[in-house]
Design a protein around this motif. Structure first.
Motif, short mmCIF file in Angstrom:
data_model
loop_
_atom_site.label_atom_id
_atom_site.label_comp_id
_atom_site.label_asym_id
_atom_site.label_seq_id
_atom_site.Cartn_x
_atom_site.Cartn_y
_atom_site.Cartn_z
N GLN A 42 121.77 10.36 15.32
CA GLN A 42 121.97 10.65 16.73
C GLN A 42 120.78 10.31 17.62
O GLN A 42 120.93 10.14 18.83
N LYS A 43 119.58 10.20 17.04
CA LYS A 43 118.37 10.09 17.86
C LYS A 43 117.31 9.28 17.13
O LYS A 43 117.21 9.35 15.90
N GLU A 44 116.52 8.53 17.89
CA GLU A 44 115.43 7.76 17.30
C GLU A 44 114.15 8.59 17.28
O GLU A 44 113.86 9.31 18.23
N PHE A 45 113.40 8.43 16.19
CA PHE A 45 112.14 9.17 16.03
C PHE A 45 110.99 8.20 15.80
O PHE A 45 111.18 7.10 15.26
N ASP A 46 109.79 8.64 16.18
CA ASP A 46 108.58 7.84 15.95
C ASP A 46 107.99 8.11 14.58
O ASP A 46 107.24 7.28 14.06
N LEU A 47 108.30 9.27 14.01
CA LEU A 47 107.73 9.66 12.71
C LEU A 47 108.63 10.72 12.08
O LEU A 47 109.19 11.57 12.78
N ILE A 48 108.77 10.67 10.75
CA ILE A 48 109.50 11.68 9.99
C ILE A 48 108.52 12.35 9.03
O ILE A 48 107.78 11.66 8.31
N ILE A 49 108.52 13.68 9.02
CA ILE A 49 107.76 14.44 8.02
C ILE A 49 108.77 15.23 7.22
O ILE A 49 109.49 16.07 7.78
#
Length: 469
Positions: A42-49
């Protein structure tokens, strides 16, 4: 900057959110891998932890979803001490880093900023390459590695000048491609680009080719011939394998470059020329100068702007791009529709040392496409020999040496390569034993840390590049 935090433990999940929001990041949280994948859809992210071990959908499955849905988004894996080795394995599959529980706010912020900076640099480098492809015609070069980005930038810098360029690099690294790219991006682009292979002609014929001759100046000179310096007038003259020019012709070449004039063989009147000279060699001209087989003054005249092309073994991150490009090219040429290449075959290609560089990879892929019987290229379709044996048989310029001097240079080349391979194995093994801590690795080997770092730099080894391999 939007960051997604994935952890089934609310204490860690909420604690990470507070730390990151305190550093001005926007944070979404997910209490499971399943919820995380819904967020990614649903959404774009700059980083995943993400935590590594979670019930149901694991961190590995979250990573796989990221690589499918948002392939440019970096992933940091959270792990416990007992699963560090698993986290290291995860780095081979696409994570940029991992952090071990328990961790401090400073540690997590350091990892986050480093991952985002690496992403920024990658995006900038890809943008530079795309801009160059669109506007500057570098489409013949395949590669987005940092090593190739340096090459692209240097080409753009020198193309606007008339300074002589000396391109160095092993056979098969694309020296003529680089010379043509310099010409194509120069103010001389609409004027001639003339290439001459200094290996292909005997000494007397090379001199005639370069400087021209007048009718009757020697046996067989049936008519006056314009030399390549004049043919290239106004444009670019590319002297490939300039190291193979004899000392006598070197002297005449130096004089021509100093005076910007040539006198045809048998002629009496010098003729002025205006060229951008680009020379190339796969040999070490400094060594040849010290051995008295290449003029020092000519070396300095040629080496005004050096451009060194990296061998394929030093930019192995470009191999998947090269494989896809040339597989598509050869499938179109031979009329085959293959689905791709098996993981085992790709790993084999990535582990090979390529004494013949890109040219060897291209030839291998052409054979594989032609000979593949199924719809996927398998490892057995890749006819690559043992690196050391191949190099021993072909030398470093594609053929068995035919002179004592060429044999001597090839032996030096193989000896240097062997020493370098041992040194690389030495330092990488030391780093692995020390969990990739440079200080501990230096201490473990009995070396001072500055000396160990100097060796890493000389060998072109970056801990972040080798980490987890």
């Amino acid at each position: 900057m939007n960051i997604l935090v994935v952890d089934d433990e609310s204490v860690i999940r909420d604690g990470l959110a507070r730390i990151l929001e305190g550093d001005s990041f926007t944070v979404d949280t997910a209490k499971s891998g399943h919820v995380a994948i819904e967020h990614l859809q649903q959404k774009e992210f700059d980083l995943i932890i993400t935590d590594l071990k979670m019930p149901g959908v694991s961190g590995f499955e979250v990573l796989a979803a990221v690589k499918t849905l948002q392939p440019d988004t970096p992933v940091i894996m959270i792990t416990g001490f007992a699963t560090v080795e698993t986290a290291v394995d995860a780095m081979k599959n696409g994570t940029v880093d991992y952090i071990v529980k328990p961790f401090t706010p400073e540690q997590i912020l350091e990892k986050v900023h480093l991952a985002l900076e690496q992403k920024k640099n990658t995006v900038e480098d890809l943008y530079v390459k795309k801009e160059i492809d669109c506007h500057h015609g570098f489409d013949q070069f395949i590669g987005d590695s940092r090593e190739m980005q340096k090459v692209y930038r240097r080409i753009m810098q020198v193309a606007a000048t008339d300074s002589t360029v000396l391109i160095t690099g092993e056979s098969g690294t694309g020296k003529e491609l680089a010379a043509r790219a310099i010409h194509k991006n120069s103010p001389r682009r609409d004027l001639p680009f003339v290439a001459v292979d200094c290996t292909a002609l005997a000494e007397n014929l090379l001199e005639s080719e370069l400087f021209g001759h007048v009718k009757g100046s020697f046996t067989g000179a049936m008519q006056t011939k314009m030399g390549l310096f004049m043919v290239a007038d106004g444009g670019t003259l590319f002297l490939d394998e300039v190291s193979n020019i004899s000392l006598a012709t070197q002297a005449k070449l130096l004089r021509a470059l100093q005076e910007r004039q040539v006198t045809p063989i048998g002629g009496t009147q010098p003729v002025s020329f205006n060229i951008h000279l680009v020379a190339a060699t796969n040999r070490n001209l400094k060594t040849m100068v010290s051995e008295g087989i290449f003029r020092e003054d000519l070396y300095f005249r040629l080496n005004i702007i050096p451009l060194d092309l990296p061998p394929l073994r030093e930019r192995k991150g470009d191999i998947p791009l090269l494989v896809r490009h040339f597989m598509n090219k050869f499938m179109e040429e031979v009329g085959k529709d293959l689905r791709g290449i098996s993981p085992e075959a790709m790993q084999f290609l990535e582990n090979y040392s390529y004494p013949g560089n890109v040219r060897e990879l291209v030839n291998t892929l052409e054979r594989a496409v032609v000979l593949a019987e199924g719809d996927v290229i398998q490892k057995e379709n890749l006819e690559l020999g043992d690196s050391a044996e191949t190099e021993l048989c072909t030398g470093f310029d594609g053929f068995v040496p035919t002179s004592a001097e060429a044999l001597k240079e090839m032996k030096r080349h193989i000896r240097d390569r062997s020493v370098e391979n041992v040194e690389k194995a030495f330092v990488i093994n030391a780093l692995k034993r020390s969990n990739w801590n440079i200080s501990r690795a230096a201490e473990d080997t009995g070396m001072l840390r500055p000396n160990f770092q100097t060796m890493l730099k000389r060998l072109g080894i970056s801990v972040k590049d080798y980490f987890g391999k």
